[in-house]
Design an enzyme around this catalytic site. Structure first.
Site, short mmCIF file in Angstrom:
data_model
loop_
_atom_site.label_atom_id
_atom_site.label_comp_id
_atom_site.label_asym_id
_atom_site.label_seq_id
_atom_site.Cartn_x
_atom_site.Cartn_y
_atom_site.Cartn_z
N ARG A 106 0.81 -1.35 0.01
CA ARG A 106 -0.02 -0.07 0.23
C ARG A 106 0.88 1.25 0.00
NH1 ARG A 106 -2.53 4.38 0.44
NH2 ARG A 106 -4.77 4.54 1.44
N GLU A 114 -11.22 5.17 -4.93
CA GLU A 114 -11.78 3.69 -4.69
C GLU A 114 -12.32 3.29 -6.16
OE1 GLU A 114 -11.43 1.71 -1.92
OE2 GLU A 114 -9.94 3.34 -1.42
N ARG A 154 -1.36 -5.55 4.89
CA ARG A 154 -0.40 -4.95 3.53
C ARG A 154 0.66 -4.11 4.27
NH1 ARG A 154 -4.88 -1.45 0.54
NH2 ARG A 154 -4.98 -0.46 2.62
#
EC number: 3.1.-.-
Length: 233
Positions: A106, A114, A154
């Site tokens: 990330r 999004e 992540r």
């Protein structure tokens, strides 16, 4: 007596060679061990365990796929071309071979629109952000600087890429997205900024806003990615 001393010296020398060989092997293993997933990243890799941002641990590897405007899958290639990657050792190209072999990365410090999932519509400019990130990073080598681990397992990382392949000149990918209005500066919980500082990112964002680039062209209709996520929980 002299023979005994010689034998003793030889034994000590051999023991020293053995210790040196073992120590070198351990160092090489730690330095060039391939990190396969987030569980392989020990706490020492992350920013919270390090005293200075100027000496962050980093990983060199290959972007196998881009999932969104601010995340991708990363295949660690320790040592890069010097250790044979991409000419003697190949990065797997099919999904089955890559299973459990990549880290989910990330991007730190930014938040891209999004994409649509599970039948939900994506945000405006989500496709453009993903396409831009793919154009810059997908199937290319990058260096990632792990900062922390998020709630989705992540690795939140600073990410630099090489505009010209195989040369040492690097650029931070985050500001490239922000300057085009394809991401905003992330100001949520556990926000981290590297290698570009937050103050610099904010100035870049303000310039993009004034020029009404990307997301900022929406004016009052702009919904920040973090607000979109809250609304669609």
């Amino acid at each position: 007596m002299q023979n005994q001393r010689n034998e003793y010296s030889i034994s000590l020398r051999n023991l020293s060679y053995i210790i040196l060989t073992i120590s070198t092997g351990i160092v090489i293993h730690r330095k060039f061990r391939r990190i396969k997933d987030i569980e392989d990243l020990s706490s020492r890799f992350f920013r919270g365990q390090q005293k200075s941002l100027t000496k962050l641990n980093s990983l060199y590897g290959y972007v196998t796929s881009v999932g969104d405007g601010d995340n991708f899958r990363f295949y660690h290639t320790p040592g890069g071309r010097l250790l044979g990657w991409h000419w003697l050792r190949k990065v797997p190209s099919n999904r089955n071979a890559l299973k459990n072999e990549t880290l989910s990365i990330r991007l730190s410090g930014i938040d891209a629109p999004e994409s649509g999932y599970f039948g939900k519509l994506g945000q405006p400019f989500s496709l453009e952000a993903k396409q831009f990130l793919a154009r810059k990073l997908e199937h290319r080598s990058v260096r990632v600087y792990p900062l922390h681990r998020d709630q989705y397992n992540r690795a939140v990382c600073g990410v630099t890429y090489y505009p010209i392949r195989w040369l040492f000149f690097k650029r931070d990918i985050g500001p490239q997205l922000v300057s085009r209005g394809l991401a905003v500066v992330y100001e949520g919980a556990n926000s981290s900024y590297y290698p570009t500082e937050k103050s610099v990112l904010m100035k870049i964002q303000e310039t993009a806003r004034k020029r009404k680039l990307g997301m900022h062209s929406l004016g009052n209709k702009l919904e920040l990615p973090k607000d979109y996520k809250k609304r669609n929980k």
